[in-house]
Design a protein around this motif. Structure first.
Motif, PDB file in Angstrom:
ATOM      1  N   UNK A 165      37.698   0.830 -64.233  1.00 14.80           N
ATOM      2  CA  UNK A 165      37.498  -0.621 -64.352  1.00 14.80           C
ATOM      3  C   UNK A 165      36.052  -0.902 -64.773  1.00 14.80           C
ATOM      4  N   UNK A 166      35.857  -1.146 -66.079  1.00 11.05           N
ATOM      5  CA  UNK A 166      34.525  -1.464 -66.600  1.00 11.05           C
ATOM      6  C   UNK A 166      33.658  -0.256 -66.856  1.00 11.05           C
ATOM      7  N   UNK A 167      34.117   0.893 -66.466  1.00 12.05           N
ATOM      8  CA  UNK A 167      33.423   2.160 -66.689  1.00 12.05           C
ATOM      9  C   UNK A 167      34.473   3.201 -67.046  1.00 12.05           C
ATOM     10  N   UNK A 168      34.038   4.287 -67.645  1.00 14.22           N
ATOM     11  CA  UNK A 168      34.988   5.363 -67.947  1.00 14.22           C
ATOM     12  C   UNK A 168      35.479   5.983 -66.644  1.00 14.22           C
ATOM     13  N   UNK A 169      36.762   6.283 -66.571  1.00 17.27           N
ATOM     14  CA  UNK A 169      37.304   6.941 -65.388  1.00 17.27           C
ATOM     15  C   UNK A 169      36.558   8.242 -65.165  1.00 17.27           C
ATOM     16  N   UNK A 170      36.094   8.429 -63.941  1.00 20.59           N
ATOM     17  CA  UNK A 170      35.294   9.610 -63.633  1.00 20.59           C
ATOM     18  C   UNK A 170      35.477   9.905 -62.143  1.00 20.59           C
ATOM     19  N   UNK A 171      36.335  10.852 -61.850  1.00 19.03           N
ATOM     20  CA  UNK A 171      36.635  11.181 -60.459  1.00 19.03           C
ATOM     21  C   UNK A 171      35.417  11.744 -59.726  1.00 19.03           C
TER      22      UNK A 171
END
Length: 174
Positions: A165-171
């Motif tokens: 959400x608003x940023x790249x998915x990054x676990x």
């Protein structure tokens, strides 16, 4: 010193009475000391007295009085008072005030670097409360608060990373 008109001494003594440190716990005495500091024009005293009225600590709960004292401290530029007054406005319980008014105060406090105000402002943008929804602006303010150690902002930012959400998915970042 408090008896001789030292507002900071009154605030320090009030803190002791509010928690019972070295004296019996007495919220009424604490509120009286907050009033003394507030009546001397001390912004922290005004803010603390306002919070006494918000919570009904040592005084009868009274949102009109709470807003009056918090507004005095807020007008003097005290970031904590700006945040606390914004919280009163955002609750929807203050006639004639709205989340738009709250956002303006959150911004004033956030511009002074107050982490919980930055987090609140970020949430307003993320949800579109009192401002047009703007995920990038919400992330910006949430990031600032998270970097200062605000746990709520850290959680919100982690959720944004986990969902993209608003940023790249990054676990890993999440």
């Amino acid at each position: 010193r408090a008896d001789k008109g030292d507002a900071e001494a009154a605030i320090d003594l009030a803190r002791l009475y509010s928690v019972g440190n070295g004296v019996p716990k007495d919220p009424v005495k604490a509120a009286k000391l907050h009033r003394k500091a507030a009546e001397l024009g001390n912004a922290r005293g005004e803010c603390l007295l306002g919070l006494d009225y918000v919570d009904g600590l040592g005084v009868k709960k009274n949102m009109t009085e709470a807003v009056r004292w918090l507004a005095k401290a807020s007008e003097k530029g005290l970031a904590d008072a700006q945040f606390d007054l914004a919280m009163c406005y955002s609750s929807g319980d203050i006639e004639g005030r709205s989340t738009v008014d709250a956002v303006a105060l959150f911004r004033k406090a956030a511009d002074q670097g107050l982490p919980h105000a930055e987090a609140a402002l970020g949430n307003c943008y993320l949800e579109g409360n009192g401002v047009p929804k703007s995920i990038p602006e919400g992330i910006k303010w949430t990031q600032k608060a998270a970097e200062q150690g605000n746990p709520g902002a850290q959680q919100t930012l982690g959720l944004c990373y986990s969902k993209g959400k608003g940023v790249a998915t990054n676990c890993v970042q999440a």
